[in-house]
Design an enzyme around this catalytic site. Structure first.
Site, mmCIF file in Angstrom:
data_model
loop_
_atom_site.group_PDB
_atom_site.id
_atom_site.type_symbol
_atom_site.label_atom_id
_atom_site.label_comp_id
_atom_site.label_asym_id
_atom_site.label_seq_id
_atom_site.Cartn_x
_atom_site.Cartn_y
_atom_site.Cartn_z
ATOM 1 N N GLN A 14 0.889 -1.386 -0.008
ATOM 2 C CA GLN A 14 -0.162 -0.017 0.159
ATOM 3 C C GLN A 14 0.869 1.192 0.156
ATOM 4 O OE1 GLN A 14 -1.907 -1.308 3.711
ATOM 5 N NE2 GLN A 14 -3.862 -0.698 2.835
ATOM 6 N N TYR A 64 7.455 -9.863 5.226
ATOM 7 C CA TYR A 64 6.604 -8.968 4.795
ATOM 8 C C TYR A 64 6.707 -8.583 3.336
ATOM 9 C CZ TYR A 64 5.773 -7.902 9.892
ATOM 10 O OH TYR A 64 5.362 -8.167 11.109
HETATM 11 N N1 LIG Z 1 5.139 -10.256 15.128
HETATM 12 C C1 LIG Z 1 4.036 -10.449 14.202
HETATM 13 O O1 LIG Z 1 3.622 -11.552 13.949
HETATM 14 C C2 LIG Z 1 3.413 -9.288 13.969
HETATM 15 C C3 LIG Z 1 2.084 -9.405 13.640
HETATM 16 C C4 LIG Z 1 1.399 -8.371 13.093
HETATM 17 C C5 LIG Z 1 1.904 -7.040 13.164
HETATM 18 N N2 LIG Z 1 3.200 -6.909 13.644
HETATM 19 C C6 LIG Z 1 4.049 -5.620 13.526
HETATM 20 O O2 LIG Z 1 3.239 -4.713 14.327
HETATM 21 C C7 LIG Z 1 2.846 -3.523 13.328
HETATM 22 C C8 LIG Z 1 1.663 -3.037 13.638
HETATM 23 O O3 LIG Z 1 0.714 -4.135 13.474
HETATM 24 P P1 LIG Z 1 -0.734 -3.528 12.657
HETATM 25 O O4 LIG Z 1 -0.291 -2.906 11.201
HETATM 26 O O5 LIG Z 1 -1.660 -4.964 12.656
HETATM 27 O O6 LIG Z 1 -1.109 -2.251 13.605
HETATM 28 P P2 LIG Z 1 -2.681 -2.019 13.782
HETATM 29 O O7 LIG Z 1 -2.581 -0.544 14.408
HETATM 30 O O8 LIG Z 1 -3.668 -2.917 14.838
HETATM 31 O O9 LIG Z 1 -3.337 -1.655 12.354
HETATM 32 C C9 LIG Z 1 -2.848 -0.977 11.462
HETATM 33 C C10 LIG Z 1 -3.718 -0.703 10.327
HETATM 34 O O10 LIG Z 1 -5.039 -0.114 10.888
HETATM 35 C C11 LIG Z 1 -5.583 0.927 10.203
HETATM 36 N N3 LIG Z 1 -5.234 2.216 10.703
HETATM 37 C C12 LIG Z 1 -4.143 2.637 11.603
HETATM 38 N N4 LIG Z 1 -4.290 3.563 12.158
HETATM 39 C C13 LIG Z 1 -5.399 4.094 11.719
HETATM 40 C C14 LIG Z 1 -6.312 5.555 12.118
HETATM 41 N N5 LIG Z 1 -5.732 6.295 12.797
HETATM 42 N N6 LIG Z 1 -7.373 5.584 11.581
HETATM 43 C C15 LIG Z 1 -8.063 4.631 10.876
HETATM 44 N N7 LIG Z 1 -7.288 3.618 10.363
HETATM 45 C C16 LIG Z 1 -6.103 3.327 11.008
HETATM 46 C C17 LIG Z 1 -4.547 0.935 8.890
HETATM 47 O O11 LIG Z 1 -5.196 -0.126 7.880
HETATM 48 P P3 LIG Z 1 -6.019 0.572 6.548
HETATM 49 O O12 LIG Z 1 -5.102 0.251 5.308
HETATM 50 O O13 LIG Z 1 -7.123 -0.479 6.594
HETATM 51 O O14 LIG Z 1 -6.499 1.969 6.738
HETATM 52 C C18 LIG Z 1 -3.227 0.369 9.385
HETATM 53 O O15 LIG Z 1 -2.417 -0.134 8.249
HETATM 54 C C19 LIG Z 1 3.224 -4.230 11.878
HETATM 55 O O16 LIG Z 1 3.583 -3.285 10.968
HETATM 56 C C20 LIG Z 1 4.339 -5.166 12.168
HETATM 57 O O17 LIG Z 1 5.392 -4.326 12.224
HETATM 58 C C21 LIG Z 1 4.019 -8.021 14.031
#
Ligand SMILES: NC(=O)c1ccc[n+]([C@@H]2O[C@H](COP(=O)([O-])OP(=O)(O)OC[C@H]3O[C@@H](n4cnc5c(N)ncnc54)[C@H](OP(=O)(O)O)[C@@H]3O)[C@@H](O)[C@H]2O)c1
Length: 324
Positions: A27, A54
């Protein structure tokens, strides 16, 4: 920004950090990555999370290129990668933590980032088919060779983590010092129950992920899956079940009302709630747009609004949620 020690290590991480899962390459291209990382860095973020898997390695390339363009002092930020799933189909190259894979995967990751070392490297999942001792030795070697500075686990059970720590202590090796678990209003069990002894006995650090439950806790899925959301992306069909879980959505609606009442957005309230847990070293945020970055970086300001009364009202709303 507040900085917290990563468990009992000497390194300090910003309480809010920024990760690239789903977003980078899929994205978010290089220019947008530069923009988002700048917003984070200017807000005081010093930790950028990534993983080999990723976007099949492309996320590391995007972040590495962005870092080069940004030209920040290497001492001023931390970068991570995570190894387990592998990028190749060979019998020893996927879903594993064997020594050969870990060493080759680490070299591949550094090449894609074009960095001499990563600060943190995680075993992205446990591998029940490789002896933990073999993994501990390989991770120790990566640190000895200067390819990574600290190593840790992601989504390992407390028992597996204790086993790794004890092996390392027995052989005087570098121990794992941090875990990367999911932690948010809808997923609390591990951080609040299973890992309690890890925090008390070993001072294990945590870089917690998905503070918004991948977007569910923004309220954007309350009336279906928006076309421009993560839930509509190809290849992430498995997430859709979560985004359409009616019981969870009912909780999100009630949490949204509470957020309105205290005058904050649900997203900021959800991120701030994670920050309240003293066992969280850093909350890894994710964002696919710059507006989201700006909003999420302000979550620190909301922590003080989460008074004991608000926290217990949140618990009340969640207490009926089965998967809590
Ligand atoms: N170790 C692991 O197995 C594991 C697994 C998952 C994640 N992670 C790490 O943790 C990081 C964060 O996880 P996550 O991306 O799942 O975090 P999250 O905060 O739960 O979700 C992020 C997504 O929510 C939406 N978003 C974020 N802020 C927003 C806001 N203020 N208003 C509206 N929509 C919002 C966006 O998606 P839209 O595109 O839908 O808007 C964004 O990409 C990852 O990037 C990765 O580095 C690690």
């Amino acid at each position: 920004m507040e900085y917290r020690h990563l468990g009992r290590t000497g390194i300090q991480v910003s309480a809010l950090s920024y990760g690239s899962w789903v977003t980078f390459h899929t994205q978010v291209g290089i220019d947008a990555a530069v923009e988002s990382m700048t917003i984070a860095y200017d807000a005081g973020v010093n930790f950028f999370d990534n993983a080999e898997a990723y976007a099949d390695g492309k996320s590391e390339e995007v972040m590495g290129t962005a870092l080069k363009k940004l030209g920040w002092r290497r001492g001023s930020y931390l970068v991570s990668t995570k190894l387990f799933w592998g990028l190749n189909e060979g019998v020893n190259e996927k879903n594993t933590l064997n020594r050969k894979y870990l060493i080759e995967a680490m070299n591949g990751s550094l090449k894609r980032f074009d960095l001499d070392y990563v600060d943190l490297v995680f075993c992205h999942r446990p591998d029940p088919t490789t002896p933990i001792e073999e993994t501990v030795w390989a991770m120790h070697n990566l640190i000895e060779w200067g390819k990574a500075l600290y190593w840790g686990t992601s989504e390992w059970s407390a028992a597996e983590i204790v086993s790794a720590i004890e092996i390392a202590e027995r052989h005087h090796l570098h121990k794992p010092v941090m875990e990367q678990p999911q932690y948010n209003l809808l997923s609390r069990e591990r951080m609040e129950k299973e890992y309690t002894r890890l925090f008390a006995d070993y001072g294990y650090g945590t870089t917690t992920f998905s503070p918004l439950a991948a977007g569910l806790l923004t309220g954007k899925y309350n009336n279906g899956i928006p076309a421009d959301s993560r839930g509509a992306l190809q290849g992430l069909e498995w997430l859709r079940e979560r985004f359409t879980d009616q019981e969870a959505i009912e909780k999100v609606k009630l949490l949204g009302k509470l957020a309105d009442e205290i005058g904050v957005s649900l997203s900021k309230m959800a991120i701030a709630w994670c920050l309240k847990n003293p066992n969280v070293s850093t909350v890894i945020t994710g964002a696919s747009r710059v507006e989201q970055m700006h909003e999420n970086m302000k979550a620190m300001d909301v922590v003080e609004k989460l008074t004991p009364d608000v926290m217990s009202r949140i618990d009340e709303i969640l207490s009926t949620y089965k998967k809590n």
